[in-house]
Design an enzyme around this catalytic site. Structure first.
Site, PDB file in Angstrom:
ATOM      1  N   GLY A  71       0.798  -1.220   0.000  1.00  8.21           N
ATOM      2  CA  GLY A  71       0.000   0.000   0.000  1.00  8.21           C
ATOM      3  C   GLY A  71       0.829   1.267   0.000  1.00  8.21           C
ATOM      4  N   THR A  72       1.942   1.265   0.743  1.00 12.77           N
ATOM      5  CA  THR A  72       2.769   2.470   0.815  1.00 12.77           C
ATOM      6  C   THR A  72       3.341   2.826  -0.550  1.00 12.77           C
ATOM      7  OG1 THR A  72       3.342   2.174   3.144  1.00 12.77           O
ATOM      8  CG2 THR A  72       4.873   3.456   1.804  1.00 12.77           C
ATOM      9  N   ASN A 151      -8.137   3.393   8.583  1.00 12.23           N
ATOM     10  CA  ASN A 151      -7.542   2.207   9.190  1.00 12.23           C
ATOM     11  C   ASN A 151      -7.625   2.199  10.715  1.00 12.23           C
ATOM     12  OD1 ASN A 151      -5.611   4.423   8.524  1.00 12.23           O
ATOM     13  ND2 ASN A 151      -4.272   3.269   9.880  1.00 12.23           N
ATOM     14  N   SER A 199      -3.513  -3.622  -0.794  1.00 17.79           N
ATOM     15  CA  SER A 199      -2.374  -4.317  -0.193  1.00 17.79           C
ATOM     16  C   SER A 199      -2.759  -5.742   0.161  1.00 17.79           C
ATOM     17  CB  SER A 199      -1.919  -3.567   1.063  1.00 17.79           C
ATOM     18  OG  SER A 199      -0.761  -4.165   1.606  1.00 17.79           O
ATOM     19  N   HIS A 201      -1.565  -7.955   2.469  1.00 14.77           N
ATOM     20  CA  HIS A 201      -1.609  -8.467   3.838  1.00 14.77           C
ATOM     21  C   HIS A 201      -2.822  -7.986   4.628  1.00 14.77           C
ATOM     22  CE1 HIS A 201       0.034  -4.976   6.341  1.00 14.77           C
ATOM     23  NE2 HIS A 201       0.077  -4.516   5.102  1.00 14.77           N
ATOM     24  N   CYS A 327       1.827   1.363  11.720  1.00 20.28           N
ATOM     25  CA  CYS A 327       3.027   2.066  11.292  1.00 20.28           C
ATOM     26  C   CYS A 327       3.487   3.103  12.299  1.00 20.28           C
ATOM     27  CB  CYS A 327       2.772   2.744   9.942  1.00 20.28           C
ATOM     28  SG  CYS A 327       2.310   1.576   8.651  1.00 20.28           S
TER      29      CYS A 327
END
Length: 383
Positions: A71-72, A151, A199, A201, A327
């Site tokens: 995603g990043t 999130n 993403s 995961h 994060c």
């Protein structure tokens, strides 16, 4: 009871079928997809089939999918790639105050480079008002970037309304759907969006694997330079096993959204009811919009017990939860998301995120509530 994992918003356990798919690739296929011999052609077919599968799960064309490391990278490619497309060196970007740091920190860097960024606020429930987005638009606005669902609090944003505003003004619209994909139906061809990040995961797939949807005709400048992979948009030898794993996870997730939503909703309701029965509704506060929210995320504050204290005690009981984004959870800073909602200090300082998914049961929710009750009764007078 065994350890209980309630941090699926950070990362999910890999689905057995995904693990098997990746193992088959890792033990039986090692060719480079750019090679012209039979081993390379086999690898290329695996990548092509995976691209078809991911595209099908997003309702787009295979050529509109770029595989990334997660995603990043997808967010960074969307922002920096759009900002520098066609030689652009300045201009205006709109995002929100509650974005993931993959977007916020990218915007910080763009501001240092001379771009201007407007951070649209959210209301007390964590939702953006499309009117505020429209009011922020300037003649030089070239990009709007917004997450589909947050999130930390799970709140779903009015993506369709904002996308229509962007399209009417000819502004590129990027959506960070990392947290939403697999939990809400996404059809990129009917949604008024130009780019979308996912993403692996977060959907019971591999870590370090993601994708960026780029609508045909949308201009971006690559971040990585080297080979001709991904039609010159993302250089580097393809992670064949990761790509196949992402595709398998995306296929399973998109086919089971209804079943997954029902399962997660039951878990969420069970935990809330058990907390209400054991503590009373006055002992905790639910953070976020109750109507526009992902079923697998529950952000709750226990105002009489600090976040770190509650998390440590839960962990000692074998229960894994979180204070917010994985994060930044190692820092002592308050959640920027909850701060943007202008919540009271005691609510800010006591927020816990529970997130559910594959493998969780209602029995675990009831057990978790009992442990919270024990912790709450023991520690609430000390905080």
């Amino acid at each position: 009871m065994n350890r209980i994992y309630l941090d699926h918003a950070a990362s999910t356990p890999m689905h057995p079928e995904v693990a098997q798919t990746m193992m088959d690739i890792m033990t039986g296929q090692f060719g480079n997809a750019s090679s012209v011999h039979a081993f390379g052609r086999d690898a290329k077919r695996t990548v092509s089939a995976a691209r078809d599968a991911v595209a099908a799960s997003l309702g787009c064309k295979p050529e509109e999918i770029i595989f990334t490391s997660g995603g990043t990278e997808s967010d960074n490619l969307a922002l920096f790639g759009t900002a520098t497309a066609d030689g652009r060196t300045s201009g205006h970007i709109i995002t929100t105050a509650i974005e993931h740091h993959a977007v916020l920190h990218a915007c910080d860097e763009l501001e240092k480079a001379g771009y201007e960024v407007t951070y649209v606020p959210v209301n007390g429930l964590g939702r953006v008002n499309p009117v505020d987005v429209e009011a922020a638009i300037r003649p030089d606005t070239f990009l709007i970037s917004m997450m589909y669902a947050n999130n930390e609090i799970g709140v779903i944003q009015p993506i369709h309304e904002i996308g229509q505003i962007a399209r009417e003004r000819g502004i590129v619209f990027h959506v960070d759907a990392v947290q939403a994909f697999g939990h809400v139906h996404i059809d990129c061809q009917t949604l008024p969006i130009d780019m979308l990040s996912i993403s692996g995961h977060k959907i019971n797939g591999p870590q370090g694997m993601g994708a960026l949807y780029i609508r045909q005709g949308t201009r971006i400048q690559p971040l990585m330079h080297g080979g001709l992979q991904e039609k010159k948009r993302r250089a580097g030898t393809e992670n064949i096993a990761g790509i196949a794993g992402l595709a398998k996870a995306a296929t399973i997730a998109s086919a089971s959204i209804g079943e997954r939503s029902a399962h997660d909703t039951t878990l969420r309701q069970t935990l809330l009811k058990a907390l209400g029965d054991s503590l009373g509704s006055d002992a905790f506060v639910i953070n976020g919009d109750p109507e526009h929210v992902l079923p697998n995320v529950l952000n709750v504050s226990f105002p009489e017990i600090g976040t770190e204290t509650m998390l440590m005690n839960l962990d000692m009981e074998g229960i894994a939860a979180a204070s917010g984004s994985a994060c930044t959870s190692g820092s002592l800073e308050l959640s920027h998301v909850l701060q943007a909602m202008n919540l009271p200090e005691d609510v800010l300082n006591s927020a816990i995120r529970f997130s559910f998914g594959l493998g969780n049961t209602t029995e675990e929710m009831e057990y978790t509530a009992k442990k919270i009750e024990t912790i709450w009764k023991r520690l609430r007078t000390r905080y």
